[in-house]
Design a protein around this motif. Structure first.
Motif, PDB file in Angstrom:
ATOM      1  N   TYR A 299     -37.181  27.954 -13.105  1.00 54.64           N
ATOM      2  CA  TYR A 299     -36.723  28.432 -11.798  1.00 54.64           C
ATOM      3  C   TYR A 299     -35.431  29.224 -11.986  1.00 54.64           C
ATOM      4  O   TYR A 299     -34.524  28.788 -12.704  1.00 54.64           O
ATOM      5  CB  TYR A 299     -36.467  27.261 -10.857  1.00 54.64           C
ATOM      6  CG  TYR A 299     -37.738  26.577 -10.437  1.00 54.64           C
ATOM      7  CD1 TYR A 299     -38.513  27.086  -9.393  1.00 54.64           C
ATOM      8  CD2 TYR A 299     -38.181  25.434 -11.090  1.00 54.64           C
ATOM      9  CE1 TYR A 299     -39.695  26.476  -9.021  1.00 54.64           C
ATOM     10  CE2 TYR A 299     -39.362  24.819 -10.721  1.00 54.64           C
ATOM     11  CZ  TYR A 299     -40.113  25.338  -9.692  1.00 54.64           C
ATOM     12  OH  TYR A 299     -41.290  24.737  -9.318  1.00 54.64           O
TER      13      TYR A 299
ATOM     14  N   ALA B 271     -39.636  24.190  -5.912  1.00 57.26           N
ATOM     15  CA  ALA B 271     -38.672  25.260  -5.576  1.00 57.26           C
ATOM     16  C   ALA B 271     -37.911  24.901  -4.305  1.00 57.26           C
ATOM     17  O   ALA B 271     -36.683  25.077  -4.221  1.00 57.26           O
ATOM     18  CB  ALA B 271     -39.412  26.578  -5.403  1.00 57.26           C
TER      19      ALA B 271
ATOM     20  N   VAL C   1     -34.483  31.165  -4.564  1.00 53.02           N
ATOM     21  CA  VAL C   1     -35.125  30.472  -5.694  1.00 53.02           C
ATOM     22  C   VAL C   1     -36.386  31.245  -6.074  1.00 53.02           C
ATOM     23  O   VAL C   1     -37.290  31.425  -5.257  1.00 53.02           O
ATOM     24  CB  VAL C   1     -35.486  29.011  -5.346  1.00 53.02           C
ATOM     25  CG1 VAL C   1     -36.194  28.348  -6.530  1.00 53.02           C
ATOM     26  CG2 VAL C   1     -34.237  28.220  -4.979  1.00 53.02           C
TER      27      VAL C   1
ATOM     28  N   ALA D 114     -39.419  31.875  -9.240  1.00 44.29           N
ATOM     29  CA  ALA D 114     -40.068  31.134 -10.335  1.00 44.29           C
ATOM     30  C   ALA D 114     -40.496  32.112 -11.425  1.00 44.29           C
ATOM     31  O   ALA D 114     -41.238  33.063 -11.152  1.00 44.29           O
ATOM     32  CB  ALA D 114     -41.269  30.356  -9.821  1.00 44.29           C
TER      33      ALA D 114
END
Lengths: 363, 433
Positions: free
Chosen positions: B325, B363, B380, B382
């Motif tokens: 992340y 997340a 956030v 990924a």
């Protein structure tokens, strides 16, 4: 050997058994497991030789040589070198090198109280091993942060003598562990690995043995990428980057040398342990599985990581993170590219379970 | 469907089911899986079941102990009505605690237990019937047998449907990856290809061949051979045994009496009211609709995983991935890399790395934690690398998307990247080695 900044083209075929002319599989899993075991035996034997020298004379140079040898063993934490929860594991890693479990205060308590005189084998791991020895040999300043009253009562000569005596005790303890490791590996564990499969009481399948070798990938990801690099860079566990106090090798500034040895060991496992990274490695299994394109990409990423590490001009990351943090970040990114590949495509093609799963139900 | 049949076969089914649940629960306790799977700092919750509370790891341990006892009670037919309802609630509760523990055969056990709550399977060869002779009956409504056959049949049918794709049938990719690592003689691509087709044809035909008297015995031999083989080759736990025993419901209702050499009961004149067939039909519609929802999403379900669960897609893909992340603070341009291992157990992390909805859930949790630390203006993202059936790893999730702005739901997820178009890792058939 390690060709810093000078990437060489990957040999089309290693010296060891790889592919038959018609493209058939010549490097079997048994070949690979035997080669990996031999590589690990070589690494621990080299470490023992360096520890012998260190034990004879606990000097800075001898510490550096022993540390370099150990940093290769770090990537090979399987068999006797692994944890006691794995077959044959002796749980010696932290006893030899406990980083990141390092406590200057605890070391100083032992130093001042002279508890090392009764032997260091029973002390907690953060009071002995290579990390403790680093403090004793490389922290040249006369200050302490703990046990200050007792330290102040000692003369300069007494302080030096106590540091030396503690270093001798730690070196002797390291020798015990190095001897034990080599003895265990020489006691037939290479053969145990090579013969993994039905009838082998330690590894009842080649898959079980292969999974243990995944420990190297685990160490690369969790320790090298995350702890040695991401944390000091400031990408994790760091309030205000850079977090220099989270770097490995605080006193000797030996961190880039350690990383270099880590990369050598990784490449030995992935490409072969013989000179020039020839011999049987994981790449031969990939080629045997007809995934030579993946083997090629893995090779390119390894070369890119070597180049990125070579591009860090400062020998101590403590300086590099201040003067050229982009170079350290570039190395981190290069390592992350390798771990991403290993954790996705590599384990898929070779059907390896990283040491994160459990035996259990699945459908 | 409304007539009555010999209760013997279903009594044996009840015994086998209870015994398997008890053994499964014992395995969990003995292997320490309660701690491994339930002593978790973070739980992945099922959409719509976020309200399910966790009793804590000791509570879960107590639930598994209870499942052993309840399984034995069901097997014996002791206080059956109470036991089967408690078994269904306890087993399902445990399964709903964490999505990363989902397994198709656990889902099957929950469904069978729910069905058994409405079936009087304790009327023959049970402690209840022994204690209360008035309860005893030699026959049961035929819909019970038909519904259980339908339920078991759907597992095979949809498992076959899940294999109807080029990765499985043309390339034999998943089986090639699995088999070639197990034995040298299994590295041949032809072995994987024939095994792939064999598995597909078996799954597709098994429920039908088991349904006809003339083919039933041969089909059941195939069932035994298939499941015993998969049990030897793969770590699939209790699944083969659940299927081998569940398929006994396809045999005629009196088969146990032939083994016991006791006569079958006389046909009963009593009929089940026809209205009972309405909920039975509704159940069947739901059981067909739930797996079929997969196809409404389009694309490759093995990649995007939408509609993957509850669809009997049993061992249809080999998928591994890496997730990091990337948390960014807009005001300072500071960046953090958060690894799932900071929140998850190794087992959870492995599941998360290939399942987008789990990636989204974590997340949001990471975002909430950063907010709690006083970092308000964060995003956030990924960074995901996933390999499906040995293809080159590519990003599973669009890394330009701020996952804190994504709402979880059942609609097609635009934040999941399209499936890769490259071929899976599988050598050409009959190529020289």
């Amino acid at each position: 050997m390690f060709a810093l900044g000078c990437p060489t083209p990957r040999p089309a075929q290693d010296a060891g058994p790889v592919l038959l002319e018609d493209g058939g599989l010549a490097a079997t899993r048994a070949d690979f497991l035997g080669a990996a075991g031999t590589c690990s035996l070589q690494a621990v034997t080299k470490f023992r030789a360096e520890v012998d020298a260190l034990n004879a004379a606990p000097t800075k140079d001898n510490w550096k040589r022993a540390m370099k040898a150990w940093q290769r063993v770090e990537l090979m934490q399987f068999g006797p070198t692994g944890s006691s929860s794995t077959p044959g594991g002796m749980d010696l890693r932290d006893q030899v090198y406990s980083w990141p479990l390092v406590s200057r205060c605890s070391i100083e308590d032992v130093l001042v109280s002279k508890r090392y005189e009764a032997g260091v084998g029973s002390l907690l791991v953060n009071r002995r091993g290579l990390a403790t020895l680093e403090y004793l040999l490389f922290h040249e300043s006369d200050d302490v942060i703990c046990s200050t009253a007792g330290w102040a009562a000692l003369s300069a000569t007494e302080r030096t003598a106590q540091k030396q005596a503690y270093a001798v005790a730690v070196s002797a303890d390291l020798k015990v562990h190095a001897d034990a490791l080599v003895t265990a590996w020489e006691g037939g564990f290479v053969e145990t690995l090579r013969t993994a499969g039905p009838g082998n009481p330690t590894y009842m399948s080649t898959g079980a043995a292969m999974n243990q070798l995944g420990a190297g990938i685990f160490y690369l990801d969790r320790v090298i990428k995350d702890l040695k690099l991401a944390a000091p860079i400031g990408l994790r566990d760091c309030a205000a980057p850079p977090c220099l106090e989270l770097l490995e090798s605080q006193y000797a500034g030996h961190n880039t040398a350690n990383l270099r040895e880590n990369l050598v060991a990784l490449r030995q496992l992935l490409e072969g342990c013989e000179p020039g990274y020839t011999g049987v490695g994981f790449d031969d299994l990939l080629i045997g599985a007809r995934a030579s394109a993946l083997a090629d990409r893995q090779h390119e990423l390894l070369l890119a990581a070597e180049a990125a590490l070579a591009a860090i001009e400062e020998p101590d990351l403590k300086e590099a993170l201040v003067t050229d943090p982009a170079s350290v970040r570039a190395f981190y990114d290069a390592l992350k590219a390798i771990t991403d590949l290993l954790k996705s495509e590599f384990v898929t093609v070779l059907d390896i379970d990283l040491p994160m799963g459990l035996e259990g139900d699945n459908d | 469907m409304t007539e009555r049949r010999d209760a013997a076969a279903l009594a044996v089914f009840r015994m086998a089911f209870g015994a398997l649940v008890a053994i499964s629960a014992l395995r969990f306790l003995a292997y320490g899986w309660v701690d491994t799977l339930f002593a978790v700092p973070f739980r992945f919750q099922y959409f719509g079941f976020e309200w399910v509370p966790s009793p804590g790891v000791e509570g879960v341990r107590a639930m598994f102990v209870a499942l052993v006892l309840l399984g034995v009670m069901v097997a014996l037919g002791a206080f059956y009505r109470l036991a089967i309802v408690a078994l269904f609630v306890t087993f399902s509760w445990v399964q709903l605690l964490d999505v990363s523990n989902y397994l198709n055969h656990y889902y099957l056990v929950s469904l069978l237990a729910l069905l058994m709550c409405f079936m009087p399977l304790h009327r023959l060869w049970s402690v209840d019937a022994w204690l209360r002779p008035a309860l005893r009956a030699e026959t049961l409504p035929a819909w019970c047998t038909w519904l259980l056959r339908f339920q078991v049949g759907t597992v095979y049918f949809f498992a076959a449907l899940a294999k109807f794709n080029s990765d499985w049938l043309i390339h034999g990719a998943p089986l090639h990856l699995w088999l070639s690592s197990r034995s040298e003689w299994l590295t041949s691509p032809e072995v994987a290809w024939f095994a792939s087709w064999g598995g597909f044809v078996f799954d597709l035909t098994a429920p039908f061949l088991l349904s006809f008297r003339r083919t039933r015995k041969f089909a059941y031999v195939a069932v035994l051979g298939f499941h015993l083989t998969t049990s030897l080759l793969f770590p699939i736990g209790m699944f083969p045994f659940i299927m081998m025993l569940s398929t006994l419901v396809f045999f005629d209702a009196s088969w146990p009496r032939r083994w016991l050499r006791t006569p079958a009961p006389a046909p009963a004149a009593e009929r089940t009211p026809r209205w009972v067939l309405v909920p039975v039909a509704l159940w069947c519609v739901v059981q067909l609709a739930v797996p079929l929802r997969t196809f409404l999403y389009g694309g490759d379900v093995s990649w995007h995983e939408q509609g993957m669960r509850f669809s009997w897609r049993v061992m249809t893909r080999e998928k591994n991935g890496s997730v990091t992340y990337v948390v960014r603070q807009r005001s300072t341009h500071r960046e953090w890399h958060v690894t799932p291992s900071q929140y998850l157990t190794p087992v959870q992390e492995r599941e998360l790395s290939v399942q987008p909805d789990l990636i989204l859930q974590l997340a949001r949790h990471i975002g909430a934690e950063f907010h709690a630390r006083g970092l308000k203006d964060i995003e956030v993202h990924a960074d995901t690398w996933v390999s499906l059936n040995g293809r080159p790893a590519v990003p599973l999730v669009d890394d330009s998307i701020d996952l804190l702005q994504v709402r979880d739901g059942l609609a097609p997820a635009r934040w999941i990247n399209p499936s890769p178009t490259t071929k899976p890792m599988a050598p050409a058939l009959f190529s020289r080695r």
